[in-house]
Design a protein around this motif. Structure first.
Motif, mmCIF file in Angstrom:
data_model
loop_
_atom_site.group_PDB
_atom_site.id
_atom_site.type_symbol
_atom_site.label_atom_id
_atom_site.label_comp_id
_atom_site.label_asym_id
_atom_site.label_seq_id
_atom_site.Cartn_x
_atom_site.Cartn_y
_atom_site.Cartn_z
ATOM 1 N N ILE A 192 0.827 -1.205 0.000
ATOM 2 C CA ILE A 192 0.000 0.000 0.000
ATOM 3 C C ILE A 192 0.866 1.261 0.000
ATOM 4 C CG2 ILE A 192 -1.722 1.291 1.337
ATOM 5 C CD1 ILE A 192 -2.718 -1.488 2.342
ATOM 6 N N ILE A 212 -8.752 2.502 4.271
ATOM 7 C CA ILE A 212 -8.177 1.438 3.454
ATOM 8 C C ILE A 212 -9.011 0.184 3.663
ATOM 9 C CG2 ILE A 212 -6.146 -0.022 3.077
ATOM 10 C CD1 ILE A 212 -4.457 2.356 4.122
ATOM 11 N N LYS A 255 -8.347 8.710 0.162
ATOM 12 C CA LYS A 255 -7.553 9.682 0.909
ATOM 13 C C LYS A 255 -8.388 10.905 1.267
ATOM 14 C CE LYS A 255 -3.165 8.479 -1.361
ATOM 15 N NZ LYS A 255 -2.122 8.995 -2.272
ATOM 16 N N VAL A 295 -8.234 2.380 -1.508
ATOM 17 C CA VAL A 295 -7.605 3.420 -0.681
ATOM 18 C C VAL A 295 -8.277 4.751 -0.994
ATOM 19 C CG1 VAL A 295 -5.468 4.591 -0.073
ATOM 20 C CG2 VAL A 295 -5.419 2.163 -0.706
ATOM 21 N N THR A 335 -6.530 6.874 10.364
ATOM 22 C CA THR A 335 -6.760 6.089 9.150
ATOM 23 C C THR A 335 -7.514 4.822 9.534
ATOM 24 O OG1 THR A 335 -4.712 6.887 8.140
ATOM 25 C CG2 THR A 335 -5.699 4.908 7.199
ATOM 26 N N ILE A 389 -8.672 1.134 8.914
ATOM 27 C CA ILE A 389 -8.308 -0.074 8.183
ATOM 28 C C ILE A 389 -9.472 -1.051 8.291
ATOM 29 C CG2 ILE A 389 -6.587 -1.879 7.869
ATOM 30 C CD1 ILE A 389 -5.385 0.878 7.622
ATOM 31 N N ILE A 438 -7.590 -3.864 -3.019
ATOM 32 C CA ILE A 438 -7.486 -2.941 -1.885
ATOM 33 C C ILE A 438 -7.959 -1.574 -2.361
ATOM 34 C CG2 ILE A 438 -5.963 -1.881 -0.185
ATOM 35 C CD1 ILE A 438 -4.030 -4.235 -0.613
#
Length: 685
Positions: A75, A161, A144, A142, A110, A112, A140
């Motif tokens: 990642i 994520i 932001k 992601v 963040t 997960i 995956i």
């Protein structure tokens, strides 16, 4: 530019969002073009993105290209993402992911997730990436920035994520086995098998990992087991059940001192060049075991509507044996239920895609603290943490060139916290030691994209998010009889982002600029030995990546990040927030030597960084470094193999250091391994 949403009445936002959702739901459904969308039940994304922002999709092919690396390493190849490796044990143990420069508080900013269910905890414990075998991951996602908070709730200020495994049944029996050997005693054995029975499949996998670690007292032993049951009840209904268990033992080597106090032989010396593999905690270790249960049902009456039920239960017990500071015994029970609806529609001539849902999460946390000799308990902390959130996000294709997205979330947090003094001496009760609080918050997203056809796509986004204080931040630690306060304020953030992306058959690139204003950022003040709400702070940066297949023989990839995190006012105005590198870059070249054989080399650079605790910005900086890595991968008679050489130039380095708050040029380092190699062999049947 400063964004302010604080005055917005959230009742009107919530009402308006769900009113629009109701209108669209009741309007007759019409089929739309969805060629660019991959149906993934565990995703909250619409057409693989959150409009106007930066969303990366790491595909199974991408993951398999780097299957010998840990998930945080894979990642972190994306721009704007760093991974911290505390002990260098390998396999993802005690590794964390930092999105857009939050350093020590990255785990609290963040989110997960595994198949849409949170793995992030309400304390500062690490997400255990070691029990997610890379070979089982399908993709995956992601996201932001602040807008991730709309889809995934609190503590997604930096982003979210979502790691996704295959949740649809396999229709063929398949089996695989792999083994990995590496420097410093690294070994992994992995077996996996899928058995199909009509419209159902059962997949099981197990792995056992061992590592002696680069440093002394740095060993790792872990067993993981996983069973997935996937099925299609009929053409409209599917089910998924996932059972996971793990058992981990890890040794904790502590830090290597530089001109500072140490309990070992390097006390007061420059220990990093003298003996980077040393330990001043030769007996410390931790154990961790637990189970997870995830379930999912999906009902699709037509191609435009999908009703999904997600839920999970997690149990985790961790024990830390720190023979100089004490013993901890912590349990967490986490229950979540997350129903959602996805729909596609047309209204007033515009196309709409929507996801709306409810997130209900409950965590019971208990941590017993004992003195170094064991025996009677000194302190017991108990927390009951409940979150209830409602969210809705729309994506609308206004015409062939213009697209907008809007979303909102309203979330409440109920926290009951208490502490008790045990029979052992040396403990005292915290301020607000018995408290029950309710904290409502909201998140917002507004995004726009403009298709410039042959010139790519420009995009822009604004968002708001929030981060609740975690348990460890509330409890803190208590040197010099400093008492912490359970009632830290919730951190809030507003941000905006603008960028440009381009892609054709031979070249692609993505550039973005972001700016984030935070209030009440939660941080440890090493001067006062307290976790505090800081004065207003900010983060901004530029992220850039490109992919260029030069020809059939060679391909170039590059990820560049420029980032800054600073205080906006108060005693530390204009000071940099520690732990955030200003510049980092990853450059990779891949050579396709033969059809089933390729050679790759990548050069990673990380600029100088202020050490953790250096809030006053007076310390020396953690030095810049660069690493050269190489890999040879191929397929020979059905056997896949990979030979990796890491840190080829044999650099001595560390990517984490904690500075003294009072003594110049005194700090503690966490060195990582010098030149090392790894070999992986696998076979599918």
């Amino acid at each position: 530019m400063v964004l302010k949403f604080e005055g917005i009445n959230m009742k009107y936002i919530s009402f308006l969002t769900f009113f629009i959702s109701l209108i669209i739901t009741l309007n007759p459904l019409r089929a739309q073009e969805t060629e660019d969308e991959i149906k993934v039940i565990s995703s909250k994304l619409i057409k693989n993105q959150l409009s106007g922002g930066t969303t990366h999709i790491i595909t199974r092919e991408d993951i398999q290209n780097y299957s010998e690396e840990t998930l945080p390493q894979i990642i972190s190849r994306l721009p704007g993402i760093e991974f911290k490796d505390l002990y260098g044990s390998g396999f993802g143990a005690y590794q964390s992911i930092d999105v857009r420069g939050f350093a020590d508080t990255a785990k609290s900013n963040t989110v997960i997730l595994l198949n849409g269910q949170k793995l992030s905890n309400i304390d500062l414990s690490f997400v255990d990436f070691t029990n997610i075998p890379t070979d089982t991951v399908q993709r995956i996602e992601v996201i932001k920035g602040n807008s991730a908070g709309v889809l995934y709730g609190g503590n997604a200020t930096a982003g979210a994520i979502n790691i996704i495994t295959d949740q649809l049944p396999g229709f063929e029996d398949k089996y695989s086995i792999s083994t990995l050997f590496g420097s410093y005693g690294k070994f992994e054995g992995f077996v996996s098998g899928t058995k199909s029975i009509k419209d159902f499949s059962v997949t099981g996998n197990s792995n056992y990992i061992v590592s002696d670690g680069y440093r002394r007292n740095n060993g790792l032993r872990q067993k993981n087991g996983n069973i997935e049951i996937n099925g299609l009840i009929n053409d409209k209904n599917s089910i998924h059940l996932n059972l996971v268990a793990h058992d981990q033992y890890i040794e904790l080597p502590g830090d290597v001192p530089v001109n500072t106090f140490s309990g070992g032989a390097l006390n007061g010396q420059n220990g990093f060049p003298i003996d980077p593999r040393s330990t001043d905690t030769p007996r410390d270790f931790a154990t961790n075991y637990g189970q997870k249960i995830f379930f999912n049902t999906a009902y699709s009456p037509n191609e435009n509507l999908e009703l999904i039920n997600d839920g999970s239960y997690r149990f985790n017990k961790s024990q830390g044996f720190f023979f100089s500071t004490g013993i901890t015994d912590t349990e967490m029970n986490v229950v979540s239920y997350n129903p959602k609806v996805k729909l596609r529609n047309e209204l007033f001539g515009f196309s709409f895609d929507n996801i709306s849902g409810i997130d209900l999460n409950y965590t019971y946390y208990r941590s017993d603290r004992m003195p170094t000799s064991g025996g009677a308990t000194q302190q017991v902390y108990k927390f009951s943490d409940t979150n209830l959130g409602f969210y809705s996000n729309f994506e609308s294709q206004i015409d062939s060139n213009n697209k907008v997205g809007v979303g909102a979330r309203f979330q409440g947090n109920w926290l009951k916290a208490s502490d008790f003094v045990g029979p052992a001496s040396g403990a005292f009760r915290t301020n607000n030691r018995d408290s029950l609080t309710y904290d409502p918050q909201y998140a917002l997203h507004l995004g726009y994209e403009r298709n410039l056809n042959s010139m790519g796509v420009i995009f822009a986004r604004i968002g708001r998010s929030f981060t609740y204080p975690n348990v460890d931040q509330r409890v803190g630690h208590t040197p010099f009889n400093v008492s912490h306060d359970f009632k830290l304020r919730t951190q809030t953030s507003n941000d905006y982002e603008i960028g440009h992306s381009f892609k054709n058959k031979s070249f692609s690139f993505h550039n973005t600029f972001y700016y984030m204003n935070l209030r009440s950022e939660i941080y440890y003040d090493s001067v006062d030995f307290l976790n505090k709400n800081l004065d207003p702070s900010k983060r901004y940066g530029v992220e850039s990546s490109f992919n260029y297949p030069v020809n059939s023989f060679m391909k170039l990839n590059n990820s560049f990040t420029f980032a800054k995190a600073k205080m906006r006012s108060g005693n530390y105005k204009s000071k940099e927030i520690p732990g955030v590198p200003s510049i980092s870059n990853t450059f990779e070249i891949v050579f396709n030597i033969l059809e089933d054989l390729n050679f790759s080399t990548n050069l990673y650079y990380k600029g100088s960084t202020r050490m953790i605790n250096d809030t006053r910005n007076f310390q020396v900086k953690m030095p810049e470094y660069y690493l050269l890595n190489m890999g040879l991968k191929g397929n020979f008679k059905g056997f896949k193999f990979a030979l990796l050489a890491n840190n080829v130039l044999d650099k001595s380095y560390y990517n984490y250091a904690v500075a003294s708050a009072s003594t110049y040029n005194a700090y503690n380092t966490y060195p990582l391994s010098e030149f090392n190699m790894m070999f992986k062999l696998s076979k599918d049947f």
